[in-house]
Design an enzyme around this catalytic site. Structure first.
Site, PDB file in Angstrom:
ATOM      1  N   SER A 703     -42.751 -21.499  -4.642  1.00  0.00           N
ATOM      2  CA  SER A 703     -41.471 -22.009  -5.151  1.00  0.00           C
ATOM      3  C   SER A 703     -40.258 -21.352  -4.510  1.00  0.00           C
ATOM      4  CB  SER A 703     -41.401 -21.806  -6.668  1.00  0.00           C
ATOM      5  OG  SER A 703     -42.425 -22.511  -7.314  1.00  0.00           O
ATOM      6  N   LYS A 746     -38.220 -22.874 -15.662  1.00  0.00           N
ATOM      7  CA  LYS A 746     -37.264 -22.311 -14.707  1.00  0.00           C
ATOM      8  C   LYS A 746     -35.825 -22.669 -15.076  1.00  0.00           C
ATOM      9  CE  LYS A 746     -40.546 -22.455 -10.840  1.00  0.00           C
ATOM     10  NZ  LYS A 746     -40.908 -23.118  -9.584  1.00  0.00           N
TER      11      LYS A 746
END
Length: 813
Positions: A703, A746
């Site tokens: 990521s 997130k």
């Protein structure tokens, strides 16, 4: 008494005539040299004996092919026999003859002459041929040895028989001696007589005696084993009788009998399945033969206690009240609407199936599909309420609740139990928990299923496959019980922090329900409605003695906790309640108003600064978004350059995947240097160092690839990336931005950190629907497909072009 009449005796052996009278024999074969007693009662044969005694004392003995025939014809007897000499013939008072004969020589019938009054035939004397030499001696010795071994195996044989066999020198005499005294069937004995060559005759006898020796040896072994078993049974019976007598003297006999009778009565009323009842009955019978002080007696007693203690037929009555279940879930948990709706669906389906089962059966629907076969798995960081959700489900259904922590479990026997062959054996923890609840259909929570390990003692994850599979757990077999136990009515719920570490076949059996974490406002509501009242009661306070203001709770959330859940928040609230309890008990204060200022006084200095504690206005620093076992977090990707040879240094305790992302980022920026306005000579003359802070914490995953490209581009272009933007996304060498997981977690972390924008892969747009409405309003999402789009957002003064302005999440697509 009648006097016996003795026939004249035959003294010397006359010459064997060409024609001789034949005496058929039943059930025996006559051999040369061998003496035979005969009983003659038929008139024709008696005439034969009288004529033979008067004329040379010789008769021919041939075995009959057919037994039970009064008068034998030539075709009913063999054609090879033995000439025998009559030594003595005695006529009894009843008129019959008792005759003693001895074989003289072997003969063959040439022509049959008469059949009346007895058989006569022309014969040819046929002594065996032999091949003198070493072979004949060897065959003779081997036959002697075998005959001696067989004699020793025969019961009741005189000791001097072996000596007699050893003293025989003539191989022909030895052969007939052995053949006459061996247990050989009539057809085989006749074949031995008919063999013309002495060497072949010896070989045939050796083969027959070898088999006879094996049969006798095996028979003796079987007899010895049978006698040993009989002796053991007699010994056991004797010892049991002694034991009963001793127990009677000690007064224990009644106690033992009462205990056995008590267990028998319990087994009759326990409602055990047939298999369990059979096994328990068998063990009870074994226990009845043992002394109460023996170790095996106590082992069986413990096993029977376990069998009887399990709820084989006990079921809790489910409360199928959907509004009541909704009320319980709302009462115990704030928000979590998706989770609550899924649980209500589960209960509604169970209610309909229960009420309409007869109609479903009448509709010929497929059988074997369990209505309660769904296995729920709550996945999320610690403190988000996974375990308490299971307790609420049990309360809504009015079922018993039990839980088992799987964290660190490495022994398969923890699930399946220990076999009773081991000392200290006991059932597995699944059966133990079922026994504690007292019902066969509790709500069973398996915590931390993602932390199950494996080693040389087995793989507990594989053992859980049978427990959690609705198609198998109706016949779960614990190693200790060794009988099937039905787990199909148990409502299993599992919890995990991460899905990646769960065994794939096990994960495939579960329906995953994510619990990603709470926003600041949600934490405030949870603290107000649940945490504060619970801690007030736990610390012995009354509501009027302490009051938390909303700003005080917000201060605790922001400055004293950093988590996706509310566990540490409750700890801090509990710490304030304890300090308030001290003040009240010492008389310092009677009531406490908890404000932001008093929070700082009671909890001392803040434990955490804001995750974005300062405005970043220097190149080479980019805010990334990541997911850990404790929820979402922001991370800072830092890059710097120095004089060197174009090498890349990566630090920060990164995993293999994250290291690959860093190398991809370096290659991409170097390849796109002209488009970014970067001097290509800078790559050859400068080294770049990429670092992800919190170097002691392991980090991995793809990521951070987008944030790493932006950090390197920022340090080479000299432009600072805005500090209020968070980036996440996997990148390729061609500049594509690929989707990643954990978007909700997130974005919640970005919201907690005070970021205003997030840059996400465009293919993650569907994940934005899961965000709370408050987060949607306060943060803007920028969706990108390529790195160039992200560069135009992060480095607006660069040469990359922007595809459009950002919009609030609720409008972004």
């Amino acid at each position: 008494m009648n006097a016996h009449k003795k026939a004249p005796a035959c003294s010397e052996l006359p010459k064997i005539p060409d024609e001789i009278g034949i005496l058929p024999l039943n059930h025996m074969v006559a051999y040369p040299y061998m003496a035979l007693p005969l009983a003659v009662a038929r008139p024709g044969l008696m005439r034969l004996i009288e004529d033979a005694v008067n004329d040379g004392c010789l008769i021919g003995l041939i075995t009959s092919k057919e037994t039970g025939v009064d008068v034998s014809m030539p075709w009913q007897i063999y054609e090879v026999g033995t000439v025998a000499r009559i030594h003595r013939a005695v006529k009894t008072p009843s008129g019959h003859f008792h005759v003693m004969v001895q074989g003289v020589e072997r003969f063959r019938v040439k022509v049959w002459r008469r059949t009346e009054p007895y058989l006569t035939a022309l014969i040819q004397i046929s002594p065996e041929t032999r091949e003198e030499g070493v072979e004949l001696d060897a065959l003779k010795r081997r036959l002697q040895i075998l005959a001696q071994e067989v004699v020793t195996l025969l019961p009741g044989t005189p000791d001097d028989v072996g000596t007699l066999l050893e003293s025989i020198d003539d191989p022909r005499y030895l052969a007939y001696m052995v053949a006459a005294n061996s247990r050989i069937k009539i057809p085989t004995s006749q074949k031995i007589l008919e063999i013309d060559n002495l060497n072949e005759k010896l070989r045939a006898l050796i083969t027959l005696l070898s088999r006879e020796k094996e049969v006798l040896s095996l028979g003796r072994k079987i007899q010895a084993e049978a006698q040993e078993e009989m002796a053991k049974n007699q010994r056991d019976y004797f010892l049991r009788q002694q034991l009963k007598a001793i127990q009677k003297e000690l007064g224990e006999e009644r106690h033992t009998n009462d205990e056995i009778a008590e267990y028998e009565e319990k087994l009759k009323t326990a409602g055990l399945p047939a298999e369990a009842l059979e096994e328990a009955t068998r063990e009870l019978q074994r226990m009845g033969t043992m002394h109460p002080s023996s170790a095996e007696h106590s082992v069986i007693k413990t096993y029977l206690d376990w069998i009887l203690a399990l709820p084989w037929q006990t079921l809790s009555d489910d409360r199928m009240d959907i509004p009541h279940a909704r009320e319980i879930l709302d009462e115990d948990h704030w928000d979590l609407e998706d989770v609550k709706n899924r649980l209500i669906e589960y209960l509604a389906v169970k209610k309909l199936v229960h009420e309409r089962q007869p109609a479903l059966d009448a509709g010929n629907l497929p059988e074997g599909i369990p209505a309660t076969g769904t296995l729920l798995c709550f996945v999320g960081p610690p403190g988000v309420g996974k375990t308490s959700l299971g307790q609420s489900i049990a309360r809504a259904l009015e079922r018993q609740f039990t839980r088992m922590s799987l964290g660190g479990m490495r022994d398969e026997a923890e699930i399946r139990g220990h076999r009773r062959t081991y000392i200290g054996a006991m059932p597995g923890r699944i059966i133990q928990a079922i026994k504690r609840t007292g019902t066969r259909n509790p709500v069973f929570m398996l915590d931390e299923i993602d932390k199950v390990g494996s080693d040389w003692r087995g793989d507990p994850s594989s053992a859980l496959l049978e427990v959690l599979d609705p198609a198998q757990n109706h016949a779960f077999r614990d190693h200790y019980l060794d009988v099937d136990f039905d787990l199909s009515q148990v409502m299993f719920i599992t919890t995990a922090n991460q899905l990646e570490t769960i065994l794939p076949p096990l994960r495939d059996r579960m329906e995953v329900i994510p619990l990603d974490g709470y926003t600041e406002q949600e934490k405030l509501n949870i603290a107000t409605r649940y945490l504060v009242p619970r801690q007030i009661r736990a610390n012995g306070l009354r509501r009027e003695e302490i009051r938390f203001t909303p700003m005080a709770l917000t201060t605790i959330i922001r400055d004293y906790t950093r988590e996706a859940g509310v566990r540490n928040l409750e700890r801090q609230i509990g710490a304030i309640c304890r300090k308030t309890a001290v003040s009240i008990t010492t008389g310092t204060h009677q009531t406490a108003q908890i404000t932001p200022e008093s929070v700082g006084t009671l909890l001392k200095k803040p434990l955490f600064d804001s995750e974005r504690s300062e405005t970043i206005d220097m190149p080479g620093i980019v805010t990334g978004l990541s997911v850990t076992a404790y929820g979402g977090e922001i991370i800072f990707i830092e890059a710097t350059r120095m004089s060197g040879k174009g090498e890349l240094t990566i630090t920060g305790h990164l995993g293999d995947v994250m290291m690959e992302s860093a190398r991809i980022a370096h290659s991409y920026v170097r390849a796109k240097a002209p488009a970014l306005g970067i001097d290509t000579e800078g790559f050859r003359k400068n080294d770049i160092h990429l670092h992800v802070p919190a170097g002691a914490t392991p980090k991995d995953g793809p990521s951070a690839g987008l944030a790493m490209i932006l950090a390197m581009a920022s340090i080479y272009t000299g432009q600072a990336v805005p500090s209020d933007i968070g980036f996440t996304g996997e990148v390729t060498l061609r500049g594509r931005v690929l989707p990643v997981g954990g978007i909700k977690t997130k974005v919640l972390a970005a919201h907690r950190a005070g970021l205003k924008q997030v840059v996400l892969p465009r293919r993650n747009a569907r994940d934005l629907d899961d965000l709370p409405e408050a987060v949607r309003r306060e943060i803007t999402a920028r969706l990108v497909d390529r790195v160039e789009e992200a560069l135009s957002i992060a480095l607006p003064e660069g040469e990359a072009t922007d595809d459009g302005d950002g919009q609030p999440i609720s409008a972004t697509r």
